[in-house]
Scaffold this motif. Structure first.
Motif, mmCIF file in Angstrom:
data_model
loop_
_atom_site.group_PDB
_atom_site.id
_atom_site.type_symbol
_atom_site.label_atom_id
_atom_site.label_comp_id
_atom_site.label_asym_id
_atom_site.label_seq_id
_atom_site.Cartn_x
_atom_site.Cartn_y
_atom_site.Cartn_z
ATOM 1 N N LEU A 152 36.379 -3.856 6.417
ATOM 2 C CA LEU A 152 36.016 -2.725 5.568
ATOM 3 C C LEU A 152 37.249 -2.081 4.934
ATOM 4 N N ALA A 153 38.333 -1.958 5.711
ATOM 5 C CA ALA A 153 39.559 -1.363 5.181
ATOM 6 C C ALA A 153 40.124 -2.207 4.048
ATOM 7 N N LEU A 154 40.051 -3.539 4.191
ATOM 8 C CA LEU A 154 40.550 -4.415 3.133
ATOM 9 C C LEU A 154 39.669 -4.312 1.894
ATOM 10 N N PHE A 155 38.364 -4.237 2.091
ATOM 11 C CA PHE A 155 37.450 -4.079 0.959
ATOM 12 C C PHE A 155 37.689 -2.735 0.266
ATOM 13 N N THR A 201 28.738 3.425 1.431
ATOM 14 C CA THR A 201 27.483 3.113 2.118
ATOM 15 C C THR A 201 27.731 2.235 3.334
ATOM 16 N N LEU A 202 28.614 1.257 3.200
ATOM 17 C CA LEU A 202 28.911 0.363 4.321
ATOM 18 C C LEU A 202 29.529 1.117 5.495
ATOM 19 N N LEU A 203 30.279 2.163 5.212
ATOM 20 C CA LEU A 203 30.855 2.966 6.300
ATOM 21 C C LEU A 203 29.757 3.585 7.164
ATOM 22 N N VAL A 204 28.634 3.907 6.551
ATOM 23 C CA VAL A 204 27.505 4.461 7.301
ATOM 24 C C VAL A 204 26.733 3.357 8.011
ATOM 25 N N LEU A 205 26.471 2.261 7.294
ATOM 26 C CA LEU A 205 25.640 1.193 7.853
ATOM 27 C C LEU A 205 26.312 0.445 8.995
ATOM 28 N N ARG A 206 27.635 0.360 8.978
ATOM 29 C CA ARG A 206 28.335 -0.429 9.992
ATOM 30 C C ARG A 206 28.637 0.365 11.255
ATOM 31 N N ALA A 207 28.363 1.658 11.274
ATOM 32 C CA ALA A 207 28.616 2.492 12.445
ATOM 33 C C ALA A 207 27.323 2.669 13.239
ATOM 34 N N ARG A 208 27.458 2.651 14.572
ATOM 35 C CA ARG A 208 26.272 2.792 15.426
ATOM 36 C C ARG A 208 25.850 4.250 15.595
ATOM 37 N N THR A 209 26.810 5.152 15.605
ATOM 38 C CA THR A 209 26.526 6.560 15.893
ATOM 39 C C THR A 209 27.237 7.449 14.875
ATOM 40 N N PRO A 210 26.825 8.729 14.761
ATOM 41 C CA PRO A 210 27.562 9.641 13.891
ATOM 42 C C PRO A 210 29.033 9.769 14.278
ATOM 43 N N GLY A 211 29.327 9.790 15.569
ATOM 44 C CA GLY A 211 30.720 9.883 15.999
ATOM 45 C C GLY A 211 31.532 8.679 15.559
ATOM 46 N N SER A 212 30.981 7.483 15.739
ATOM 47 C CA SER A 212 31.714 6.290 15.320
ATOM 48 C C SER A 212 31.810 6.224 13.800
ATOM 49 N N LEU A 271 35.241 5.640 12.027
ATOM 50 C CA LEU A 271 35.340 4.475 11.151
ATOM 51 C C LEU A 271 35.744 4.901 9.744
ATOM 52 N N SER A 272 35.129 5.966 9.237
ATOM 53 C CA SER A 272 35.456 6.435 7.895
ATOM 54 C C SER A 272 36.911 6.872 7.807
ATOM 55 N N GLY A 273 37.378 7.614 8.812
ATOM 56 C CA GLY A 273 38.765 8.060 8.791
ATOM 57 C C GLY A 273 39.746 6.905 8.802
ATOM 58 N N ALA A 274 39.507 5.914 9.669
ATOM 59 C CA ALA A 274 40.422 4.781 9.757
ATOM 60 C C ALA A 274 40.404 3.949 8.484
ATOM 61 N N VAL A 275 39.211 3.649 7.972
ATOM 62 C CA VAL A 275 39.092 2.784 6.798
ATOM 63 C C VAL A 275 39.684 3.458 5.561
ATOM 64 N N GLN A 276 39.394 4.742 5.361
ATOM 65 C CA GLN A 276 39.901 5.396 4.166
ATOM 66 C C GLN A 276 41.415 5.604 4.221
ATOM 67 N N SER A 277 41.956 5.906 5.403
ATOM 68 C CA SER A 277 43.407 6.054 5.505
ATOM 69 C C SER A 277 44.118 4.746 5.179
ATOM 70 N N VAL A 278 43.691 3.662 5.815
ATOM 71 C CA VAL A 278 44.311 2.359 5.561
ATOM 72 C C VAL A 278 44.073 1.929 4.120
ATOM 73 N N GLY A 279 42.857 2.138 3.634
ATOM 74 C CA GLY A 279 42.522 1.699 2.286
ATOM 75 C C GLY A 279 43.330 2.409 1.220
#
Length: 388
Positions: free
Chosen positions: A212-215, A317-328, A332-340
């Motif tokens: 996701l971060a690469l995308f 949208t994928l950041l929401v769909l790929r996470a199991r819980t609101p916490g994750s 996930l959003s923080g890690a992917v957007q920072s790296v991206g």
């Protein structure tokens, strides 16, 4: 009519004014780059920093923006963000290239605070109508970018303000936003502290996170690179500055529709690989079209505009769909957007350096085409039906 009350409507106006400034000061620069480079004797690698620096701020300063909201309150932090954009706009008009970069970094910091804290303000002030406020703020952000791209060159040339006057005029609109938001400052809602990260290590160890971060990084790299250099490409072909700026406005405007439609399509299917490949193909067609038939630039600009909105809508949208819980999802959003964002910041600088080294746009565009191939490869992993 919508149950907001007089105070609610004034607050909503303040939110819209804030959002109008969250891209405009960045997008105003590319139509003016050729003259700015000549005036300050900048090579294209250094000129690329004028877009890359704010994107670096998005990736590096987001945690500090959240901390500022917790310390001084969301409303005061957003007011300070607008003043930061004004200060940065003043600073980058000073007569040395170093001040241009310093002012751009200040603007990037102000916009980062707005990016991080505006959703929190919406949640605080519009708990019953978050969709209305979010939709209007998103539309306002795109509108601000579109208007800035369209008018920065006319302000500089037909009206005779020059590039400094044009940037100052557009950045100065943040003063209006600060005044419109000032009544909210006394309310002082503090952003909540984040919960302890219990699964952060697992998030970072998951292949899904890095795909996701690469995308995210490649789609953002393509957008900010085209945003930075499309007007210069067109002006090198003899296109008038005002028309080159209008093409950039079209690029931003067309993304609104696909940014709204693609998420709806994505959530209706468990696997999004096919949709992600279509989006990557749209980017590839736009870049290869600019390489092979540059005189058809309006068509390629339309394709790039549709692709950029679609790719952004899909990755969010994928950041929401790929996470199991609101916490994750938050982690996930923080890690992917920072790296991206950190990855994407390299695009404008590298493409500018390639343009200087090769004295043409063929090699830079070929490099961007390679990025679309990486984007398509990451899409195969990011779009697969798996969760973190």
């Amino acid at each position: 009519m919508l149950g907001l009350g007089r105070h609610g409507w004034f607050t909503l106006l303040g939110v819209v004014l804030l959002a109008l400034n969250l891209r405009a000061a960045i997008v105003a620069v590319p139509p003016l780059l050729p003259d700015l480079q000549v005036d300050l004797d900048l090579d294209r690698g250094a000129a690329g920093l004028l877009t890359a620096l704010p994107v670096l701020c998005f990736g590096l300063l987001a945690p500090f923006a959240a901390l500022l909201g917790r310390r001084v309150g969301v409303e005061l932090a957003l007011f300070a963000a607008m003043l930061g954009i004004v200060l940065g706009s003043l600073t980058r008009t000073l007569p040395h290239a170093g001040w241009l970069l310093v002012g751009t970094a200040i603007i990037g910091a102000g916009i980062t605070v707005g990016n991080v804290l505006l959703p929190s303000a919406v949640k605080q002030h519009f708990p019953g109508r978050p969709g209305l406020a979010t939709g209007l703020s998103t539309a306002a952000m795109t509108t601000g970018a579109t208007v800035a791209a369209a008018v920065s060159a006319p302000l500089a040339y037909p009206l005779g303000l020059g590039w400094r006057g044009s940037l100052l005029a557009l950045g100065g609109f943040a003063c209006v936003a600060a005044l419109g938001w000032l009544p909210q400052v006394r309310r002082r809602h503090h952003a909540p502290a984040p919960p302890p990260p219990r699964s952060g290590g697992r998030i970072l160890r998951s292949p899904v996170t890095w795909q996701l971060a690469l995308f995210m990084g490649t789609q953002s790299m393509l957008y900010y690179t085209v945003l930075t250099w499309l007007p210069s490409m067109l002006r090198d072909q003899g296109v008038a500055p005002t028309r080159a700026g209008a093409a950039l406005a079209v690029l931003n405007l067309l993304g609104i529709g696909t940014a709204l439609v693609v998420p709806t399509l994505a959530v209706r299917r468990p696997d999004q690989r096919g949709l992600a490949l279509v989006v990557a193909a749209g980017w590839a067609a736009a870049v290869l079209g600019l390489l092979a038939l540059p005189t058809w630039y309006l068509l390629w600009t339309v394709l790039a505009g549709l692709a950029q909105g679609a790719s952004l809508g899909l990755v969010l949208t994928l950041l929401v769909l790929r996470a199991r819980t609101p916490g994750s999802a938050r982690q996930l959003s923080g890690a992917v957007q920072s790296v991206g964002y950190l990855l994407s910041a390299a695009g404008p600088v590298l493409v500018g350096a390639l343009r200087d080294a090769t004295a043409g746009w063929r090699v830079p565009l070929a490099a961007m085409a390679a990025v679309t191939a990486v984007m398509a490869t990451s899409a195969l992993g990011a779009g697969r039906d798996r969760q973190v």
